[in-house]
Design a protein around this motif. Structure first.
Motif, PDB file in Angstrom:
ATOM      1  N   ASN A  40     -25.710 113.429 -10.095  1.00 34.09           N
ATOM      2  CA  ASN A  40     -24.583 113.456  -9.172  1.00 34.09           C
ATOM      3  C   ASN A  40     -23.665 112.270  -9.447  1.00 34.09           C
ATOM      4  OD1 ASN A  40     -22.939 113.973  -6.928  1.00 34.09           O
ATOM      5  ND2 ASN A  40     -24.684 114.757  -5.788  1.00 34.09           N
ATOM      6  N   HIS A  41     -22.376 112.544  -9.476  1.00 31.84           N
ATOM      7  CA  HIS A  41     -21.347 111.540  -9.763  1.00 31.84           C
ATOM      8  C   HIS A  41     -20.558 111.296  -8.478  1.00 31.84           C
ATOM      9  CE1 HIS A  41     -22.296 113.722 -13.433  1.00 31.84           C
ATOM     10  NE2 HIS A  41     -22.022 112.614 -14.080  1.00 31.84           N
ATOM     11  N   LEU A  42     -20.465 110.038  -8.060  1.00 32.04           N
ATOM     12  CA  LEU A  42     -19.765 109.684  -6.829  1.00 32.04           C
ATOM     13  C   LEU A  42     -18.504 108.899  -7.159  1.00 32.04           C
ATOM     14  CD1 LEU A  42     -21.464 110.698  -4.457  1.00 32.04           C
ATOM     15  CD2 LEU A  42     -22.964 109.791  -6.195  1.00 32.04           C
ATOM     16  N   PHE A  43     -17.377 109.400  -6.664  1.00 32.99           N
ATOM     17  CA  PHE A  43     -16.078 108.793  -6.941  1.00 32.99           C
ATOM     18  C   PHE A  43     -15.490 108.182  -5.679  1.00 32.99           C
ATOM     19  CE2 PHE A  43     -16.681 112.039 -10.158  1.00 32.99           C
ATOM     20  CZ  PHE A  43     -16.306 111.379 -11.318  1.00 32.99           C
ATOM     21  N   ASP A  44     -14.626 107.205  -5.880  1.00 32.11           N
ATOM     22  CA  ASP A  44     -13.942 106.543  -4.770  1.00 32.11           C
ATOM     23  C   ASP A  44     -12.740 107.381  -4.351  1.00 32.11           C
ATOM     24  OD1 ASP A  44     -12.884 104.788  -2.934  1.00 32.11           O
ATOM     25  OD2 ASP A  44     -12.325 103.260  -4.402  1.00 32.11           O
ATOM     26  N   GLY A  45     -12.749 107.805  -3.094  1.00 28.41           N
ATOM     27  CA  GLY A  45     -11.614 108.554  -2.556  1.00 28.41           C
ATOM     28  C   GLY A  45     -10.599 107.661  -1.876  1.00 28.41           C
ATOM     29  N   GLY A  46     -10.937 106.377  -1.752  1.00 27.46           N
ATOM     30  CA  GLY A  46     -10.019 105.443  -1.120  1.00 27.46           C
ATOM     31  C   GLY A  46     -10.066 105.529   0.396  1.00 27.46           C
ATOM     32  N   VAL A  47      -9.084 104.900   1.005  1.00 21.97           N
ATOM     33  CA  VAL A  47      -8.964 104.865   2.464  1.00 21.97           C
ATOM     34  C   VAL A  47      -7.953 105.919   2.887  1.00 21.97           C
ATOM     35  CG1 VAL A  47      -8.297 103.445   4.446  1.00 21.97           C
ATOM     36  CG2 VAL A  47      -9.563 102.411   2.537  1.00 21.97           C
ATOM     37  N   LEU A  48      -8.382 106.826   3.761  1.00 14.75           N
ATOM     38  CA  LEU A  48      -7.479 107.854   4.280  1.00 14.75           C
ATOM     39  C   LEU A  48      -6.712 107.292   5.474  1.00 14.75           C
ATOM     40  CD1 LEU A  48      -9.774 111.031   4.226  1.00 14.75           C
ATOM     41  CD2 LEU A  48      -8.075 110.313   2.523  1.00 14.75           C
ATOM     42  N   ASP A  49      -5.405 107.531   5.485  1.00 12.45           N
ATOM     43  CA  ASP A  49      -4.619 107.084   6.637  1.00 12.45           C
ATOM     44  C   ASP A  49      -4.659 108.162   7.731  1.00 12.45           C
ATOM     45  OD1 ASP A  49      -2.640 109.084   6.055  1.00 12.45           O
ATOM     46  OD2 ASP A  49      -1.549 107.680   4.769  1.00 12.45           O
TER      47      ASP A  49
END
Length: 174
Positions: free
Chosen positions: A97-106
């Motif tokens: 499994n590969h986990l990516f950064d989605g950042g901060v949602l506004d």
């Protein structure tokens, strides 16, 4: 003694099978993680993501899953962790499994989230402690490591949610 080599298609058929998945770690302004409740199985909490399709790259799969599950078409950021999960007694093969950064949602992005019909029932943003209580143990460990490395620029290698090399993931431990 000459070696008898198999033609490529026959050789590839002899290789072990694994499945691959990709997920995205989204956070809010309070550094809480977006988790979603599924309708299948035991109605568990997960992070957005899922299985890769035949020939699909992990990054493309993560983006597709987020678009399908949440109606959000964002390019995920950097790779936070790769987690290898061993085969399960129920017959499921090993999983990478590969986990990516989605950042901060506004707030506007959060308001635009649309859950996939029939697949997800709800979403919430959870603290590290809440994810430990809501997620299955290996997934909670995986998310905790991702929260540790998101601010360090490092990528973690995990086995079932644990770094088998003993490398510290938290900036406080480095």
């Amino acid at each position: 003694m000459p070696q008898d080599w198999l033609p490529p298609t026959q050789y590839y058929a002899t290789l072990p099978k694994q499945i691959a998945g990709a997920g995205v770690i989204f956070r809010d302004a309070h550094d809480r993680v977006l988790i979603v409740e599924t309708t299948y199985g035991a109605k568990t909490w997960e992070i957005p993501g899922g299985a890769l399709e035949e020939g699909e790259s992990p990054l493309a799969g993560a983006r597709r899953e987020v678009r399908e599950e949440l109606g959000l078409d964002l390019q995920p950021g950097r790779l936070l962790a790769v987690d290898w999960v061993p085969p399960r007694p129920d017959g499921r093969p090993a999983l990478t499994n590969h986990l990516f950064d989605g950042g901060v949602l506004d707030e506007k992005q959060v308001a635009s989230l649309r859950l996939a019909d029939g697949e997800l029932t709800r979403f919430t943003f959870a603290t590290r402690d809440e994810t430990a209580a809501l997620l299955r143990p290996h997934l909670a460990r995986r998310v905790a490591v991702c929260l540790d490395v998101v601010h360090t620029g490092r990528t973690a290698y995990l086995k079932n949610g644990v770094d088998p090399t003993g490398t510290p993931t938290s900036p406080d431990c480095a």
